[in-house]
Design a protein around this motif. Sequence first.
Motif, PDB file in Angstrom:
ATOM      1  N   ASP A 154       1.103  -3.341  -7.069  1.00 36.78           N
ATOM      2  CA  ASP A 154       1.820  -4.571  -6.756  1.00 36.78           C
ATOM      3  C   ASP A 154       2.105  -5.470  -7.949  1.00 36.78           C
ATOM      4  O   ASP A 154       1.261  -5.674  -8.813  1.00 36.78           O
ATOM      5  N   ASP A 155       3.311  -5.984  -7.987  1.00 33.40           N
ATOM      6  CA  ASP A 155       3.681  -7.170  -8.727  1.00 33.40           C
ATOM      7  C   ASP A 155       3.939  -8.223  -7.641  1.00 33.40           C
ATOM      8  O   ASP A 155       4.759  -7.992  -6.766  1.00 33.40           O
ATOM      9  N   PRO A 156       3.238  -9.349  -7.646  1.00 37.41           N
ATOM     10  CA  PRO A 156       2.554  -9.945  -8.791  1.00 37.41           C
ATOM     11  C   PRO A 156       1.042  -9.731  -8.876  1.00 37.41           C
ATOM     12  O   PRO A 156       0.447 -10.067  -9.893  1.00 37.41           O
ATOM     13  N   THR A 157       0.376  -9.224  -7.839  1.00 37.11           N
ATOM     14  CA  THR A 157      -1.091  -9.318  -7.806  1.00 37.11           C
ATOM     15  C   THR A 157      -1.793  -8.273  -8.668  1.00 37.11           C
ATOM     16  O   THR A 157      -3.002  -8.364  -8.870  1.00 37.11           O
ATOM     17  N   ALA A 158      -1.066  -7.264  -9.160  1.00 38.03           N
ATOM     18  CA  ALA A 158      -1.638  -6.222 -10.022  1.00 38.03           C
ATOM     19  C   ALA A 158      -2.722  -5.408  -9.319  1.00 38.03           C
ATOM     20  O   ALA A 158      -3.599  -4.856  -9.958  1.00 38.03           O
ATOM     21  N   THR A 159      -2.638  -5.317  -8.000  1.00 32.90           N
ATOM     22  CA  THR A 159      -3.637  -4.582  -7.228  1.00 32.90           C
ATOM     23  C   THR A 159      -3.035  -3.320  -6.606  1.00 32.90           C
ATOM     24  O   THR A 159      -1.809  -3.200  -6.451  1.00 32.90           O
ATOM     25  N   VAL A 160      -3.915  -2.395  -6.224  1.00 34.20           N
ATOM     26  CA  VAL A 160      -3.541  -1.166  -5.530  1.00 34.20           C
ATOM     27  C   VAL A 160      -4.227  -1.187  -4.171  1.00 34.20           C
ATOM     28  O   VAL A 160      -5.463  -1.281  -4.105  1.00 34.20           O
ATOM     29  N   PRO A 161      -3.497  -1.113  -3.069  1.00 34.03           N
ATOM     30  CA  PRO A 161      -4.148  -1.140  -1.751  1.00 34.03           C
ATOM     31  C   PRO A 161      -5.075   0.055  -1.563  1.00 34.03           C
ATOM     32  O   PRO A 161      -4.700   1.188  -1.879  1.00 34.03           O
ATOM     33  N   PRO A 162      -6.279  -0.154  -1.066  1.00 32.91           N
ATOM     34  CA  PRO A 162      -7.149   0.976  -0.718  1.00 32.91           C
ATOM     35  C   PRO A 162      -6.462   1.868   0.304  1.00 32.91           C
ATOM     36  O   PRO A 162      -5.708   1.383   1.160  1.00 32.91           O
ATOM     37  N   PRO A 163      -6.671   3.176   0.232  1.00 28.75           N
ATOM     38  CA  PRO A 163      -5.970   4.103   1.142  1.00 28.75           C
ATOM     39  C   PRO A 163      -6.108   3.731   2.614  1.00 28.75           C
ATOM     40  O   PRO A 163      -5.132   3.810   3.374  1.00 28.75           O
ATOM     41  N   GLU A 164      -7.324   3.307   3.032  1.00 28.45           N
ATOM     42  CA  GLU A 164      -7.499   2.999   4.447  1.00 28.45           C
ATOM     43  C   GLU A 164      -6.695   1.773   4.872  1.00 28.45           C
ATOM     44  O   GLU A 164      -6.179   1.706   5.995  1.00 28.45           O
ATOM     45  N   MET A 165      -6.533   0.814   3.964  1.00 31.34           N
ATOM     46  CA  MET A 165      -5.757  -0.386   4.299  1.00 31.34           C
ATOM     47  C   MET A 165      -4.272  -0.075   4.320  1.00 31.34           C
ATOM     48  O   MET A 165      -3.527  -0.591   5.167  1.00 31.34           O
ATOM     49  N   LEU A 166      -3.812   0.770   3.391  1.00 31.72           N
ATOM     50  CA  LEU A 166      -2.414   1.187   3.409  1.00 31.72           C
ATOM     51  C   LEU A 166      -2.123   1.961   4.688  1.00 31.72           C
ATOM     52  O   LEU A 166      -1.065   1.781   5.313  1.00 31.72           O
ATOM     53  N   HIS A 167      -3.060   2.794   5.096  1.00 32.47           N
ATOM     54  CA  HIS A 167      -2.873   3.567   6.320  1.00 32.47           C
ATOM     55  C   HIS A 167      -2.754   2.645   7.531  1.00 32.47           C
ATOM     56  O   HIS A 167      -1.898   2.848   8.404  1.00 32.47           O
ATOM     57  N   ASP A 195      -9.866   6.736 -11.536  1.00 31.94           N
ATOM     58  CA  ASP A 195     -10.744   5.985 -10.639  1.00 31.94           C
ATOM     59  C   ASP A 195      -9.996   5.280  -9.513  1.00 31.94           C
ATOM     60  O   ASP A 195     -10.624   4.711  -8.624  1.00 31.94           O
ATOM     61  N   THR A 196      -8.668   5.279  -9.563  1.00 29.79           N
ATOM     62  CA  THR A 196      -7.864   4.542  -8.600  1.00 29.79           C
ATOM     63  C   THR A 196      -6.922   5.500  -7.881  1.00 29.79           C
ATOM     64  O   THR A 196      -6.048   6.109  -8.511  1.00 29.79           O
ATOM     65  N   LEU A 197      -7.102   5.649  -6.596  1.00 32.37           N
ATOM     66  CA  LEU A 197      -6.269   6.540  -5.802  1.00 32.37           C
ATOM     67  C   LEU A 197      -5.042   5.789  -5.302  1.00 32.37           C
ATOM     68  O   LEU A 197      -5.160   4.770  -4.617  1.00 32.37           O
ATOM     69  N   VAL A 198      -3.866   6.278  -5.682  1.00 30.58           N
ATOM     70  CA  VAL A 198      -2.600   5.677  -5.246  1.00 30.58           C
ATOM     71  C   VAL A 198      -1.939   6.631  -4.260  1.00 30.58           C
ATOM     72  O   VAL A 198      -1.617   7.770  -4.608  1.00 30.58           O
ATOM     73  N   LEU A 199      -1.747   6.163  -3.047  1.00 24.77           N
ATOM     74  CA  LEU A 199      -1.067   6.952  -2.032  1.00 24.77           C
ATOM     75  C   LEU A 199       0.288   6.319  -1.710  1.00 24.77           C
ATOM     76  O   LEU A 199       0.509   5.136  -1.951  1.00 24.77           O
ATOM     77  N   SER A 200       1.163   7.129  -1.159  1.00 26.06           N
ATOM     78  CA  SER A 200       2.496   6.658  -0.785  1.00 26.06           C
ATOM     79  C   SER A 200       2.636   6.634   0.735  1.00 26.06           C
ATOM     80  O   SER A 200       2.149   7.541   1.423  1.00 26.06           O
ATOM     81  N   PRO A 201       3.296   5.621   1.282  1.00 23.38           N
ATOM     82  CA  PRO A 201       3.585   5.644   2.724  1.00 23.38           C
ATOM     83  C   PRO A 201       4.359   6.882   3.159  1.00 23.38           C
ATOM     84  O   PRO A 201       4.279   7.286   4.320  1.00 23.38           O
ATOM     85  N   ALA A 202       5.089   7.504   2.217  1.00 24.97           N
ATOM     86  CA  ALA A 202       5.830   8.712   2.571  1.00 24.97           C
ATOM     87  C   ALA A 202       4.897   9.869   2.913  1.00 24.97           C
ATOM     88  O   ALA A 202       5.313  10.830   3.573  1.00 24.97           O
TER      89      ALA A 202
END
Length: 405
Positions: A154-167, A195-202
């Motif tokens: 994310d811009d602006p927060t510079a964070t990556v949503p945890p997989p469970e929250m994105l799900h 150390d950071t898992l990035v998943l896609s909604p796709a």
Amino acid sequence: MQRMAAEGRGPVRYGPPAPQPGLPVLPELLAVLAAAAGRAAPEPPGGGEAVREAACRYWGRRGLATAPEYVAAGPGAPGLLLALLGAYGGDVMLPRPCPAWWTPQVRLLGRRAYHVPTPAECGGIPDPYALLETVRRVRAEGGDPRILLLSVADDPTATVPPPEMLHEACEAAESAGLFVVSDESWRDTVHRPHDTLVLSPAEMLPDRAAVLVDLSGSLLPAGWPAAVVRFPDTPRGTWLRARTLDVLTATGAMVAGPVAGAAAHALDEPDAVAGRAYAAAALHGVVAAEAHRRLLAAGALARPPQAGRHLYADLTPLRSGLARQGVGDAMELEDWLGGRLGAPTPGGQRFADELGALRVRLSTGPLLGATPEERLAALTARDPLALPHVRDSLELLGSVLTGLA
């Protein structure tokens, strides 16, 4: 970046640019662009075969099998998103805060943008319960929400949503009948990719999600505009791509031929391109982590930065000290802090955040040095924080904030 009301200037034309790496252009990319500089033929609407096939290979390495007929390219993410939103129709749900350029895209089309609070843990996605309630309320009031626009880095927060929250956010979007557009421009700027898992909604909603990638996020210089979008492999995806190409054609939004060649080369991620992207992300991560430490030491708040070239600081705990400086809202904070640091510090109001909240986006690029030579030295240094120009920039940030306590 300064206050616009006095000059009658709107927030779009003078809005904050995306944080840039501040690094010299990679020589390999420069050579590719130069070799194609004599190309006179334009790219077709949606991009030629080379750039679309390279985009398929790019997504394939990230676990998203893609065919060229479900890809379109455009001259930067804003133009491509505008075409996609125009093609799909309906109102748009967005997280709050969100990138400064998202909301104007929606409003330019005459659509309504509805912002939903993000979870406490991260930005980029809406809280799923708040999303469902907001969609219910909007529809009850006659609105027509059809799209959820979100970001997995994310811009602006510079964070990556945890997989469970994105799900959970994707499940809520599916339950509400929303099509998801995932801006993944910053996914390759994750500071600690192992150390950071990035998943896609796709991956979670293969039939109901499009993926947008602005290549200037990590692979190309900002002055070489190019972006790609991946549509679902469904009849609906075929229809949406065709409609998007109609908009790109009508507006003449085609990628410049030489830039398309550079984009295809970058999307294939040869060693030099991948190495630069990895090194730049690591550098910004080190500097962002130290800036974050100094923010917390001064009494400010911020989520730990995980991606990008920035962090999002909440200076509300320093409100009394800022009040002594005549700062009472995010717009005044933007002016005051930017003047003290000598670098743009866009306030939260530019990211659809509350004006009264004392939040700003701080970019790490200006902390790397004032010249290309200094920034390149930071990129190659074993310990960039030990360099005098980097240390001085961080100390200035810390002293300005500490003085507000």
